[in-house]
Design a protein around this motif. Structure first.
Motif, PDB file in Angstrom:
ATOM      1  N   GLY A 241      30.331 -36.459  19.531  1.00 26.08           N
ATOM      2  CA  GLY A 241      30.988 -36.889  18.312  1.00 26.08           C
ATOM      3  C   GLY A 241      30.865 -35.966  17.132  1.00 26.08           C
ATOM      4  N   ARG A 242      30.161 -34.839  17.291  1.00 25.61           N
ATOM      5  CA  ARG A 242      29.922 -33.939  16.165  1.00 25.61           C
ATOM      6  C   ARG A 242      30.549 -32.577  16.442  1.00 25.61           C
ATOM      7  NH1 ARG A 242      23.798 -32.880  15.094  1.00 25.61           N
ATOM      8  NH2 ARG A 242      23.910 -35.124  14.646  1.00 25.61           N
ATOM      9  N   PRO A 243      31.437 -32.085  15.566  1.00 25.90           N
ATOM     10  CA  PRO A 243      31.948 -30.720  15.741  1.00 25.90           C
ATOM     11  C   PRO A 243      30.812 -29.721  15.555  1.00 25.90           C
ATOM     12  CG  PRO A 243      33.310 -31.982  14.205  1.00 25.90           C
ATOM     13  CD  PRO A 243      32.054 -32.775  14.416  1.00 25.90           C
ATOM     14  N   THR A 244      30.558 -28.924  16.571  1.00 28.58           N
ATOM     15  CA  THR A 244      29.395 -28.043  16.526  1.00 28.58           C
ATOM     16  C   THR A 244      29.744 -26.563  16.633  1.00 28.58           C
ATOM     17  OG1 THR A 244      29.099 -28.301  18.929  1.00 28.58           O
ATOM     18  CG2 THR A 244      27.843 -29.794  17.481  1.00 28.58           C
ATOM     19  N   HIS A 245      30.785 -26.215  17.370  1.00 20.86           N
ATOM     20  CA  HIS A 245      31.121 -24.814  17.603  1.00 20.86           C
ATOM     21  C   HIS A 245      32.621 -24.620  17.396  1.00 20.86           C
ATOM     22  CE1 HIS A 245      27.296 -25.359  19.663  1.00 20.86           C
ATOM     23  NE2 HIS A 245      27.136 -24.050  19.690  1.00 20.86           N
ATOM     24  N   ALA A 246      32.986 -23.486  16.853  1.00 20.03           N
ATOM     25  CA  ALA A 246      34.390 -23.202  16.612  1.00 20.03           C
ATOM     26  C   ALA A 246      34.661 -21.716  16.776  1.00 20.03           C
ATOM     27  CB  ALA A 246      34.792 -23.642  15.201  1.00 20.03           C
ATOM     28  N   VAL A 247      35.842 -21.413  17.291  1.00 16.91           N
ATOM     29  CA  VAL A 247      36.277 -20.024  17.388  1.00 16.91           C
ATOM     30  C   VAL A 247      37.742 -19.961  16.961  1.00 16.91           C
ATOM     31  CG1 VAL A 247      36.943 -20.189  19.839  1.00 16.91           C
ATOM     32  CG2 VAL A 247      36.358 -17.976  18.858  1.00 16.91           C
ATOM     33  N   VAL A 248      38.043 -18.966  16.137  1.00 21.00           N
ATOM     34  CA  VAL A 248      39.409 -18.752  15.673  1.00 21.00           C
ATOM     35  C   VAL A 248      40.147 -17.910  16.702  1.00 21.00           C
ATOM     36  CG1 VAL A 248      40.850 -17.766  13.851  1.00 21.00           C
ATOM     37  CG2 VAL A 248      38.675 -18.870  13.269  1.00 21.00           C
ATOM     38  N   ARG A 249      41.356 -18.319  17.034  1.00 22.57           N
ATOM     39  CA  ARG A 249      42.202 -17.575  17.967  1.00 22.57           C
ATOM     40  C   ARG A 249      43.379 -17.009  17.174  1.00 22.57           C
ATOM     41  NH1 ARG A 249      42.996 -21.926  22.750  1.00 22.57           N
ATOM     42  NH2 ARG A 249      44.387 -22.788  21.157  1.00 22.57           N
ATOM     43  N   ALA A 250      43.493 -15.701  17.174  1.00 23.70           N
ATOM     44  CA  ALA A 250      44.484 -15.018  16.336  1.00 23.70           C
ATOM     45  C   ALA A 250      45.466 -14.261  17.214  1.00 23.70           C
ATOM     46  CB  ALA A 250      43.786 -14.052  15.376  1.00 23.70           C
ATOM     47  N   ALA A 251      46.762 -14.463  16.970  1.00 26.80           N
ATOM     48  CA  ALA A 251      47.793 -13.870  17.829  1.00 26.80           C
ATOM     49  C   ALA A 251      48.979 -13.411  16.987  1.00 26.80           C
ATOM     50  CB  ALA A 251      48.260 -14.877  18.876  1.00 26.80           C
ATOM     51  N   ARG A 252      49.699 -12.456  17.525  1.00 30.36           N
ATOM     52  CA  ARG A 252      50.935 -12.013  16.870  1.00 30.36           C
ATOM     53  C   ARG A 252      52.146 -12.814  17.352  1.00 30.36           C
ATOM     54  NH1 ARG A 252      48.081  -6.965  17.129  1.00 30.36           N
ATOM     55  NH2 ARG A 252      47.803  -6.150  15.011  1.00 30.36           N
ATOM     56  N   GLY A 253      51.941 -13.659  18.343  1.00 29.50           N
ATOM     57  CA  GLY A 253      53.004 -14.508  18.862  1.00 29.50           C
ATOM     58  C   GLY A 253      52.569 -15.957  18.828  1.00 29.50           C
ATOM     59  N   PRO A 254      53.363 -16.850  19.388  1.00 30.16           N
ATOM     60  CA  PRO A 254      53.085 -18.284  19.282  1.00 30.16           C
ATOM     61  C   PRO A 254      51.988 -18.794  20.218  1.00 30.16           C
ATOM     62  CG  PRO A 254      55.119 -17.928  20.492  1.00 30.16           C
ATOM     63  CD  PRO A 254      54.699 -16.581  19.970  1.00 30.16           C
ATOM     64  N   LEU A 255      51.638 -18.033  21.261  1.00 32.68           N
ATOM     65  CA  LEU A 255      50.615 -18.471  22.217  1.00 32.68           C
ATOM     66  C   LEU A 255      49.304 -17.784  21.871  1.00 32.68           C
ATOM     67  CD1 LEU A 255      52.719 -18.323  25.521  1.00 32.68           C
ATOM     68  CD2 LEU A 255      52.382 -20.256  23.964  1.00 32.68           C
ATOM     69  N   LEU A 258      42.941 -16.994  24.107  1.00 37.36           N
ATOM     70  CA  LEU A 258      42.232 -15.714  24.073  1.00 37.36           C
ATOM     71  C   LEU A 258      42.402 -14.918  25.360  1.00 37.36           C
ATOM     72  CD1 LEU A 258      38.940 -16.779  22.254  1.00 37.36           C
ATOM     73  CD2 LEU A 258      40.900 -15.551  21.299  1.00 37.36           C
ATOM     74  N   HIS A 259      42.528 -15.607  26.498  1.00 29.72           N
ATOM     75  CA  HIS A 259      42.632 -14.868  27.762  1.00 29.72           C
ATOM     76  C   HIS A 259      43.974 -14.141  27.893  1.00 29.72           C
ATOM     77  CE1 HIS A 259      44.837 -18.526  28.849  1.00 29.72           C
ATOM     78  NE2 HIS A 259      45.359 -17.857  29.852  1.00 29.72           N
ATOM     79  N   GLY A 261      44.911 -11.921  25.845  1.00 31.37           N
ATOM     80  CA  GLY A 261      44.747 -10.664  25.125  1.00 31.37           C
ATOM     81  C   GLY A 261      44.701 -10.833  23.621  1.00 31.37           C
ATOM     82  N   ASN A 262      44.647 -12.074  23.143  1.00 27.50           N
ATOM     83  CA  ASN A 262      44.560 -12.310  21.708  1.00 27.50           C
ATOM     84  C   ASN A 262      43.126 -12.107  21.222  1.00 27.50           C
ATOM     85  OD1 ASN A 262      47.348 -13.042  21.362  1.00 27.50           O
ATOM     86  ND2 ASN A 262      46.876 -14.971  22.394  1.00 27.50           N
ATOM     87  N   ALA A 263      42.960 -12.068  19.911  1.00 24.12           N
ATOM     88  CA  ALA A 263      41.674 -11.699  19.322  1.00 24.12           C
ATOM     89  C   ALA A 263      40.968 -12.924  18.750  1.00 24.12           C
ATOM     90  CB  ALA A 263      41.887 -10.671  18.220  1.00 24.12           C
ATOM     91  N   ARG A 264      39.651 -12.838  18.706  1.00 25.36           N
ATOM     92  CA  ARG A 264      38.890 -13.816  17.940  1.00 25.36           C
ATOM     93  C   ARG A 264      39.027 -13.466  16.459  1.00 25.36           C
ATOM     94  NH1 ARG A 264      33.174 -15.579  20.822  1.00 25.36           N
ATOM     95  NH2 ARG A 264      34.073 -16.225  22.825  1.00 25.36           N
ATOM     96  N   GLY A 265      39.389 -14.465  15.674  1.00 22.27           N
ATOM     97  CA  GLY A 265      39.571 -14.246  14.252  1.00 22.27           C
ATOM     98  C   GLY A 265      38.304 -14.517  13.463  1.00 22.27           C
ATOM     99  N   ASP A 266      38.409 -14.375  12.164  1.00 16.76           N
ATOM    100  CA  ASP A 266      37.285 -14.509  11.238  1.00 16.76           C
ATOM    101  C   ASP A 266      37.192 -15.958  10.771  1.00 16.76           C
ATOM    102  OD1 ASP A 266      35.576 -14.502   9.027  1.00 16.76           O
ATOM    103  OD2 ASP A 266      36.143 -12.461   8.455  1.00 16.76           O
ATOM    104  N   LEU A 267      36.185 -16.676  11.257  1.00 20.18           N
ATOM    105  CA  LEU A 267      36.040 -18.089  10.906  1.00 20.18           C
ATOM    106  C   LEU A 267      35.748 -18.254   9.416  1.00 20.18           C
ATOM    107  CD1 LEU A 267      35.957 -21.043  11.807  1.00 20.18           C
ATOM    108  CD2 LEU A 267      33.537 -20.743  12.369  1.00 20.18           C
ATOM    109  N   ALA A 268      34.938 -17.384   8.867  1.00 22.05           N
ATOM    110  CA  ALA A 268      34.631 -17.492   7.436  1.00 22.05           C
ATOM    111  C   ALA A 268      35.888 -17.306   6.593  1.00 22.05           C
ATOM    112  CB  ALA A 268      33.567 -16.461   7.045  1.00 22.05           C
TER     113      ALA A 268
END
Length: 359
Positions: A241-255, A258-259, A261-268
């Motif tokens: 019930g608690r949000p604990t981990h997060a990763v930003v997924r950054a892409a130049r297209g709509p999909l 991460l697998h 070929g997209n990049a992990r973005g800057d969460l801060a």
């Protein structure tokens, strides 16, 4: 506390969870292979505590789930509805001996059907993209889009995962554009790690029509916010019930997966863009999502912030969405966090204190 893991023994998910269990000073978990579950092995006994892990990435397991005589060709998109039925039936067999599962069969059944999951979230007031009524092929899709006045949609296999078979479809006066992982061939559809763009309507129609018999879920394409030259969304893992981990997924297209070929973005940077109040509201939404699935120790929420950062919506919820290698919070990765929630009693306390949504 002794744990059992149902999974594919060579898969890194099993290895990472085992490492977390041992690091907590618990006995090495017993591993019950998916192959054994699907070929008649006895289920874990009453009193066992069982984590059911993803059945993916094993061709033999895929064949057994589908009830097919031969393995699928590499990447082939085939028998998705049969594989879903096999998965749900397999989880039910794991539960048949009276063990306590960390992924309840009813939760798995909803989470692995995008249509049912969307309906549950919508009924609970969770912000989700609007969806079209069921469509059985390309003509029905275009008719429903026209009726709704929508020019851009995401067409998703009802039982797909990891963006397999997803089509980001845009239709306009100059024609159409479809971005997808699907490789279309004369004798089948294949999932690819390279996103393709199709502009030929006959090809797009053929892809949709081939996917339709296994079920489709079609949502309005909402414009995502961006950081720099990329659009972004966030995978949030919610544990007990608690949000604990997060990763930003950054892409130049709509999909954004991460697998692909997209990049992990800057969460801060994302949190700064959305603001403290906006981030808190989004995390509260993730908590509401988890409250719909109190039979699940964790869920993976795909959360998108809309252009302008003032609103957010849930794109998908994943039953097996905790594979975030290298993402650590309070010294724990997603697997260690789940073990911690079990050993401290936090999962049991959360379940006792929250009511489940009606699935």
């Amino acid at each position: 506390m002794r744990l059992t893991v149902v999974g594919n023994p060579a898969n890194r998910r099993v290895s990472l969870f085992t490492r977390a269990v041992l690091a907590a000073g618990l006995p090495r978990p017993e591993v019950l292979p998916w192959v054994d579950v699907l070929t008649g092995a006895a289920p874990p006994p009453a009193g066992a505590l069982v984590r059911v892990d993803s059945a993916g990435e094993d061709p033999t397991v895929d064949r057994l789930l589908r009830g097919a005589p031969t393995d699928a060709r590499h990447g082939e998109l085939v028998g998705l509805a049969d594989a879903y039925a096999g998965l749900v039936g397999g989880v039910e067999r794991v539960a048949a001996g009276g063990a306590e599962l960390l992924n309840h069969p009813a939760d798995v059944a909803v989470l692995c059907d995008k249509r049912r999951c969307h309906a549950v979230l919508s009924a609970a007031g969770v912000p989700v993209p609007a969806a079209l009524p069921p469509v059985d092929g390309y003509p029905a899709l275009r008719t429903a889009m026209a009726g709704a006045g929508w020019h851009r949609v995401f067409v998703k296999p009802a039982h797909g995962s990891s963006a397999a078979g997803v089509i980001a479809l845009a239709v306009g006066p100059r024609g159409l554009r479809a971005d997808t992982t699907v490789e279309h061939t004369p004798d089948g559809l294949f999932n690819s790690l390279r996103v393709r763009r199709y502009t030929d309507e006959a090809t797009v129609a053929a892809i949709v029509d081939r996917l339709a018999p296994d079920g489709l879920h079609v949502e309005r394409w909402l414009p995502k916010a961006g950081l720099g030259d990329r659009v972004v969304d966030v995978r949030v893992v919610v544990v007990a019930g608690r949000p604990t981990h997060a990763v930003v997924r950054a892409a130049r297209g709509p999909l954004t997966n991460l697998h692909l070929g997209n990049a992990r973005g800057d969460l801060a940077a994302l949190r700064a863009a959305v603001g403290e109040a906006g981030w808190a509201a989004a995390m509260e939404t993730c908590e509401r999502v988890a409250a719909c699935f109190t039979g699940s120790l964790h869920v993976g929420v795909d959360l998108m912030f809309l252009a302008g950062w003032r609103r957010h919506a849930v794109a998908e919820v994943n039953a097996f969405g905790d594979l975030l290698p290298g993402v650590v919070t309070d010294g724990r990765d997603t697997y260690a966090e789940q073990v911690h929630a079990l050993t401290t009693g936090r999962w049991q306390r959360w379940r006792a204190g929250v009511g489940a949504c009606a699935a």
